[in-house]
Design an enzyme around this catalytic site. Structure first.
Site, PDB file in Angstrom:
ATOM      1  N   ARG A   1     -10.594  19.269  -2.835  1.00  0.00           N
ATOM      2  CA  ARG A   1     -10.799  19.289  -1.373  1.00  0.00           C
ATOM      3  C   ARG A   1      -9.552  18.786  -0.613  1.00  0.00           C
ATOM      4  O   ARG A   1      -8.968  17.780  -0.964  1.00  0.00           O
ATOM      5  CB  ARG A   1     -12.007  18.407  -1.034  1.00  0.00           C
ATOM      6  CG  ARG A   1     -12.355  18.365   0.455  1.00  0.00           C
ATOM      7  CD  ARG A   1     -11.787  17.150   1.154  1.00  0.00           C
ATOM      8  NE  ARG A   1     -12.248  17.034   2.532  1.00  0.00           N
ATOM      9  CZ  ARG A   1     -11.694  16.217   3.431  1.00  0.00           C
ATOM     10  NH1 ARG A   1     -10.688  15.452   3.084  1.00  0.00           N
ATOM     11  NH2 ARG A   1     -12.148  16.164   4.650  1.00  0.00           N
TER      12      ARG A   1
ATOM     13  N   THR B   1      -8.109   6.979   7.316  1.00  0.00           N
ATOM     14  CA  THR B   1      -6.811   7.600   7.482  1.00  0.00           C
ATOM     15  C   THR B   1      -5.907   6.823   8.439  1.00  0.00           C
ATOM     16  O   THR B   1      -6.408   6.193   9.363  1.00  0.00           O
ATOM     17  CB  THR B   1      -7.110   8.994   8.066  1.00  0.00           C
ATOM     18  OG1 THR B   1      -7.835   9.706   7.091  1.00  0.00           O
ATOM     19  CG2 THR B   1      -5.900   9.755   8.474  1.00  0.00           C
TER      20      THR B   1
ATOM     21  N   GLY C   1     -11.091  11.423  11.056  1.00  0.00           N
ATOM     22  CA  GLY C   1     -12.521  11.688  11.157  1.00  0.00           C
ATOM     23  C   GLY C   1     -12.961  12.715  10.138  1.00  0.00           C
ATOM     24  O   GLY C   1     -12.304  12.901   9.106  1.00  0.00           O
TER      25      GLY C   1
ATOM     26  N   GLY D   1     -12.876  15.631   8.529  1.00  0.00           N
ATOM     27  CA  GLY D   1     -11.785  16.603   8.538  1.00  0.00           C
ATOM     28  C   GLY D   1     -12.225  18.048   8.652  1.00  0.00           C
ATOM     29  O   GLY D   1     -11.545  18.859   9.285  1.00  0.00           O
TER      30      GLY D   1
ATOM     31  N   GLY E   1      -8.296  17.873   3.376  1.00  0.00           N
ATOM     32  CA  GLY E   1      -8.823  17.638   4.719  1.00  0.00           C
ATOM     33  C   GLY E   1      -7.895  18.179   5.798  1.00  0.00           C
ATOM     34  O   GLY E   1      -6.995  18.987   5.552  1.00  0.00           O
ATOM     35  N   ASP E   2      -8.118  17.695   7.002  1.00  0.00           N
ATOM     36  CA  ASP E   2      -7.356  18.161   8.167  1.00  0.00           C
ATOM     37  C   ASP E   2      -5.969  17.530   8.252  1.00  0.00           C
ATOM     38  O   ASP E   2      -5.058  18.105   8.854  1.00  0.00           O
ATOM     39  CB  ASP E   2      -8.116  17.818   9.452  1.00  0.00           C
ATOM     40  CG  ASP E   2      -8.347  16.307   9.580  1.00  0.00           C
ATOM     41  OD1 ASP E   2      -8.846  15.697   8.611  1.00  0.00           O
ATOM     42  OD2 ASP E   2      -8.015  15.735  10.628  1.00  0.00           O
TER      43      ASP E   2
HETATM   44  N1  ASP Z   1      -9.700  13.174   8.346  1.00  0.00           N
HETATM   45  C1  ASP Z   1      -9.613  12.674   7.007  1.00  0.00           C
HETATM   46  C2  ASP Z   1     -10.010  13.749   6.054  1.00  0.00           C
HETATM   47  O1  ASP Z   1     -10.930  14.484   6.348  1.00  0.00           O
HETATM   48  C3  ASP Z   1     -10.485  11.480   6.760  1.00  0.00           C
HETATM   49  C4  ASP Z   1     -10.314  10.344   7.722  1.00  0.00           C
HETATM   50  O2  ASP Z   1      -9.825  10.521   8.828  1.00  0.00           O
HETATM   51  O3  ASP Z   1     -10.670   9.211   7.360  1.00  0.00           O
HETATM   52  O4  ASP Z   1      -9.444  13.823   4.993  1.00  0.00           O
END
Ligand code: ASP
Length: 305
Positions: free
Chosen positions: A199, A171, A223, A225, A201-202
């Site tokens: 799905r 990300t 990270g 998520g 994510g955060d």
């Molecule tokens: N946080 C992101 C997610 O969960 C993934 C990432 O940070 O690489 O979608």
């Protein structure tokens, strides 16, 4: 302290020797270009909001990072992007999830903020909004890279692979404080390799992976998520800064401890209206960089960089 811009390009298992020389150098060039794009705006007295969007757009076009071009594949072999942007001045925010044809998801998130009455649009509806308002549309092929295909094949062959051993790139995000002391945050991602069932994510969830509040800080996370969503990490960091006297360093460390305690992996970048800047992560590395009126441009990947 003047303006400051901080960026990240994902947290993960990057150690010296794990990345090839070409990957290492390519990522550093990309991070530097993103810092320069945002700094050019801040140096001219521009807004933190414009700077974070500009920096993230550069990283979205760079296939070294998991956002826009270079996004990871879903289980079905598609690209579905998530992004968010937030303005600390009035806590206005925009976000999109599961978008499949927008070249710059962060700009679509900004358009949700400024051209719609909503905060978060998803999937087919977000794609339709994007085309309707004239955001640049690209074919799925435009996002595709052979390395992401290889990662999908690898994870399908080893579905129990832990998060940070599977991940070398992630990300992207940016946080900034401008000359006027206003903060903004933006995050953009393809999500997790082999994600399924729509799905999300955060990153596009305001308060989980992205938050900005002139009373506290701007923060962009990367990270695992699901842990950031459960913690409400981005908002909690800002709430602690507002409601306690702990200060930025102790609060950032405490949030990493919370993440670690839940079994989460990753990191974040954060700046305050006073011009403090801090990154923190519990993975071996995080692609990151900082530049400011009184801060020389620096990019780093490994813990010891
Ligand atoms: N946080 C992101 C997610 O969960 C993934 C990432 O940070 O690489 O979608």
């Amino acid at each position: 302290m003047g303006w400051t811009l901080m960026i990240h390009g994902g947290a993960g298992s990057m150690r010296p020797g794990v990345l090839t020389e070409a990957e290492d150098q390519g990522a550093r060039v990309g991070l530097t270009a993103a810092l320069e794009a945002g700094a050019a705006i801040l140096r001219d007295g521009g807004s933190a909001l414009d700077a974070v969007e500009a920096a993230v757009r550069v990283l979205e076009d760079d296939p070294h990072f998991n956002a826009g071009r270079g996004s990871v594949y879903t289980w079905e072999g598609r690209i579905e992007c998530d992004a968010a942007i937030m303005d600390g001045r009035g806590r206005e925010a925009g976000a999109i999830a599961g978008v499949t044809a927008t070249r710059h998801p962060v700009s679509l998130a900004r358009a949700v903020m400024t051209q719609s009455p909503h905060v978060l649009l998803s999937s087919a509806g977000a794609d339709a909004f994007s085309a309707h308002i004239g955001q640049e549309q690209v074919a799925q092929d435009w996002f595709a890279t052979p390395e992401r295909r290889r990662q999908l094949d690898e994870i399908k062959a080893h579905p129990d692979m832990p998060f940070d051993s599977a991940m070398k790139y992630g990300t992207v995000g940016a946080v900034a404080v401008d000359e006027a002391g206003h903060v903004a945050a933006a995050t953009s991602t393809g999500g997790l390799t082999a994600k399924r069932w729509g799905r999300i994510g955060d990153s596009p969830l305001i308060g989980a992976g992205t938050y900005a509040d002139d009373r506290a800080a701007a923060i962009s996370c990367t990270g695992s998520g699901e842990h950031y969503i459960r913690l409400g990490l981005a908002h909690e960091l800002c709430a602690r800064l507002r409601l306690t006297d702990a200060g930025l360093d102790a609060t950032a460390d405490a949030m990493v401890d919370e993440l670690t305690a839940l079994g989460g992996k990753g990191g974040f970048i954060t700046v305050t209206p006073k011009g403090e800047a801090r990154w923190a992560f519990n993975t071996p590395g995080m692609y990151r960089g900082v530049v400011g009126q009184e801060r020389p441009l620096k990019v780093a990947i490994y813990d010891e960089d």
